[in-house]
Motif scaffolding. Sequence first.
Motif, short mmCIF file in Angstrom:
data_model
loop_
_atom_site.label_atom_id
_atom_site.label_comp_id
_atom_site.label_asym_id
_atom_site.label_seq_id
_atom_site.Cartn_x
_atom_site.Cartn_y
_atom_site.Cartn_z
N VAL A 15 -25.65 2.03 19.98
CA VAL A 15 -24.80 3.14 19.52
C VAL A 15 -25.07 4.38 20.35
O VAL A 15 -24.14 5.09 20.76
CB VAL A 15 -25.05 3.42 18.02
N VAL A 16 -26.34 4.65 20.62
CA VAL A 16 -26.70 5.82 21.42
C VAL A 16 -26.07 5.73 22.80
O VAL A 16 -25.44 6.68 23.28
CB VAL A 16 -28.24 5.94 21.55
N GLU A 17 -26.22 4.60 23.44
CA GLU A 17 -25.78 4.47 24.83
C GLU A 17 -24.27 4.33 24.96
O GLU A 17 -23.71 4.68 26.00
CB GLU A 17 -26.51 3.29 25.47
N PHE A 51 -28.43 10.18 13.35
CA PHE A 51 -27.19 10.59 14.01
C PHE A 51 -26.49 11.71 13.24
O PHE A 51 -26.63 11.85 12.03
CB PHE A 51 -26.22 9.40 14.10
N ILE A 52 -25.72 12.47 13.99
CA ILE A 52 -24.78 13.44 13.43
C ILE A 52 -23.39 13.01 13.86
O ILE A 52 -23.14 12.79 15.05
CB ILE A 52 -25.05 14.87 13.93
N ASN A 53 -22.47 12.83 12.90
CA ASN A 53 -21.11 12.41 13.23
C ASN A 53 -20.30 13.57 13.77
O ASN A 53 -20.29 14.67 13.21
CB ASN A 53 -20.42 11.85 11.97
N GLU A 54 -19.61 13.33 14.89
CA GLU A 54 -18.72 14.31 15.51
C GLU A 54 -17.42 13.61 15.85
O GLU A 54 -17.17 13.22 16.98
CB GLU A 54 -19.36 14.91 16.76
N GLY A 55 -16.58 13.43 14.84
CA GLY A 55 -15.34 12.69 15.03
C GLY A 55 -15.63 11.22 15.26
O GLY A 55 -16.35 10.59 14.49
N ARG A 56 -15.08 10.68 16.35
CA ARG A 56 -15.33 9.28 16.67
C ARG A 56 -16.64 9.06 17.41
O ARG A 56 -17.04 7.91 17.59
CB ARG A 56 -14.17 8.74 17.52
N THR A 59 -23.88 12.01 17.81
CA THR A 59 -24.95 12.56 18.64
C THR A 59 -26.26 12.40 17.88
O THR A 59 -26.29 12.32 16.65
CB THR A 59 -24.72 14.05 18.95
N LEU A 60 -27.32 12.35 18.63
CA LEU A 60 -28.63 12.15 18.04
C LEU A 60 -29.17 13.44 17.42
O LEU A 60 -28.97 14.54 17.97
CB LEU A 60 -29.63 11.68 19.10
N THR A 61 -29.86 13.30 16.30
CA THR A 61 -30.64 14.40 15.78
C THR A 61 -31.91 14.52 16.62
O THR A 61 -32.19 13.69 17.48
CB THR A 61 -31.01 14.15 14.31
N GLU A 62 -32.70 15.56 16.34
CA GLU A 62 -33.96 15.71 17.06
C GLU A 62 -34.87 14.51 16.81
O GLU A 62 -35.51 13.98 17.73
CB GLU A 62 -34.65 17.00 16.62
#
Length: 303
Positions: A15-17, A51-56, A59-62
């Motif tokens: 998911v990250v990559e 994770f933080i959701n930003e639309g589709r 992004t990773l949290t700290e």
Amino acid sequence: MLKATLEQWRMFKAVVEAGGFNQAADQVHKSQSSIHHAVQKLEHALDLTLFINEGRRVTLTEAGELMYRRACYLLEEAHKIESVASSLTSGIETNLRIAADIIFPARMLYHALNKVSQEYPLLRIELMETVLNGANTLLKEGEVDIGISPFPYPNGFSEDLCDIEFIAVAHPDHPLHELNRTLTLDDLKSYRQIVVRDSSTDRKAESGWLGADQRWTVSHARTSVDIISQGLGFAWLPLAIISDELEDGTLKPLPMEQGGVRKAMLHLCFADGDRLGPAARAFIGELRYQSMLLPSADALDTQ
């Protein structure tokens, strides 16, 4: 008892990559819901928001960034364990991939390879000639098993293998020799220097004195020898690869006041010794022995 499984960490890394759950589903060939479920279970087990959701996209949290770095290490180690098991199951390897910097003496390299081939006649050998960072880049990318490099390998094992001596040389008729006196580095600046290009695609490095106003850059040391043998420049070249030219007078050491002979350490590098098979170990042993036989510039008259 572990709170998370390797599969959950693998889904998290995907998911990250990929940048999102839908994108990751396409890459790992699983449904979006199964990936989402695996990551949710991971977050619940660790009591962390990753994770933080930003639309589709996500992004990773700290905390997620820290977990991602550790997950990459964990999955890489798991892959290494399976590779070691595979090598133990298969016994003698059938393929040996080597990256050797071009400054390592070819005759000694070929002798070591021949000895291993005689001992393991079914072994297939792939030899890649590299310059500067090239060997370590191939190791990092998993393209070779063993590297001979001017730089230690930061992600695995490195051992000092041998010192390579470089001699400042030019054709006997080159104008530098016609000065008929001891030379300084300032004397060299007005003449063409021949240097060899870094073969790494990862990062480029330059080595040695690069003070000449005019410089030709080539991709192989043999090309440098050919150019200098025609009187078209000067360079510091490895003693071991120009012994014939020095003996027959095609090349002549420059009478430098200082710095006429330079040394560079070559390193024996590999990612994981446990993954090396008996043929690779035999090659390493022969390589160490051959490195003890390198010639020295001490006996040369450079004045």
